[in-house]
Design a protein around this motif. Sequence first.
Motif, PDB file in Angstrom:
ATOM      1  N   ASP A 172      24.231  42.760 -18.179  1.00 46.37           N
ATOM      2  CA  ASP A 172      24.382  42.798 -16.720  1.00 46.37           C
ATOM      3  C   ASP A 172      23.250  43.562 -16.038  1.00 46.37           C
ATOM      4  OD1 ASP A 172      26.822  41.397 -16.917  1.00 46.37           O
ATOM      5  OD2 ASP A 172      27.926  43.262 -17.271  1.00 46.37           O
ATOM      6  N   PRO A 177      17.645  38.834 -16.949  1.00 43.18           N
ATOM      7  CA  PRO A 177      17.062  37.502 -16.747  1.00 43.18           C
ATOM      8  C   PRO A 177      15.539  37.488 -16.898  1.00 43.18           C
ATOM      9  CG  PRO A 177      17.841  38.415 -14.662  1.00 43.18           C
ATOM     10  CD  PRO A 177      18.369  39.301 -15.750  1.00 43.18           C
ATOM     11  N   TYR A 207      22.381  33.513 -15.191  1.00 38.54           N
ATOM     12  CA  TYR A 207      21.904  34.297 -14.051  1.00 38.54           C
ATOM     13  C   TYR A 207      21.432  33.365 -12.928  1.00 38.54           C
ATOM     14  CZ  TYR A 207      21.841  37.688 -17.872  1.00 38.54           C
ATOM     15  OH  TYR A 207      22.182  38.474 -18.948  1.00 38.54           O
ATOM     16  N   SER A 210      19.513  34.762  -9.779  1.00 40.48           N
ATOM     17  CA  SER A 210      18.334  35.611  -9.963  1.00 40.48           C
ATOM     18  C   SER A 210      17.051  34.871  -9.595  1.00 40.48           C
ATOM     19  CB  SER A 210      18.248  36.080 -11.424  1.00 40.48           C
ATOM     20  OG  SER A 210      17.999  34.976 -12.274  1.00 40.48           O
TER      21      SER A 210
END
Length: 223
Positions: A172, A177, A207, A210
């Motif tokens: 997390d 990413p 992700y 992102s």
Amino acid sequence: MHAMIHRLAVVSATTALMLGASAAHAFSDDEARRAILELRTQIQQLKDQNQQARLQLADQMDMLHQEIATMRGRVEELNRPANNTNGPANAPQVSVQTNDPQQQAVYQAAADQYRNGRYSEAATSFAAFVDAYPDSELAADAQFYLGSSQYASKDFKKSIQSMQALVQSHPDNARAPDALLVVAADQIELNDLKGAKASLQRIIKDYPSSAAAETAKSRLKLL
């Protein structure tokens, strides 16, 4: 009379054998000519196919070189401080702070090595930091720059291991990413295009919001 008839019969038989041999020889020549023509045709086809394959390979290599250059540029962007666009392109930034002066000093020493292009030394220093302070607030950042140092040193296999370790231990974290994006760059350098595609697809899946996901989408179009 009988002797003459016998001689004529022998002559006729001999002539027949000679004609038969000539016909067989002519048939053999025709077959050989056809075989040669077929062989020439096959060779030409192989040459054409080989030329086409070379052109396709050249196109693929051009695309791959373009992708590698793009990914290298993206990795450099990942290492640029967000709050200092005029600073060094490879200056590690700290996403969190620590109240431990000793940890901060060790991290900063590694960051200085990285900033000055001493990537092998930086990799050793960041690895030492992670080993010494695995629970530090700076551990994720140190792990990320460990993988980045290894990438910059062209130690692509170790870079993959370091970045995958970051994603596994801190899934997390904001670096996760981007770490996968570096993994994809490593895999491209190693000519593992299948692995690179899988890494980019994982970014998009895990992700999606992102910035790395947008980069991953554009990179996938080139692979």
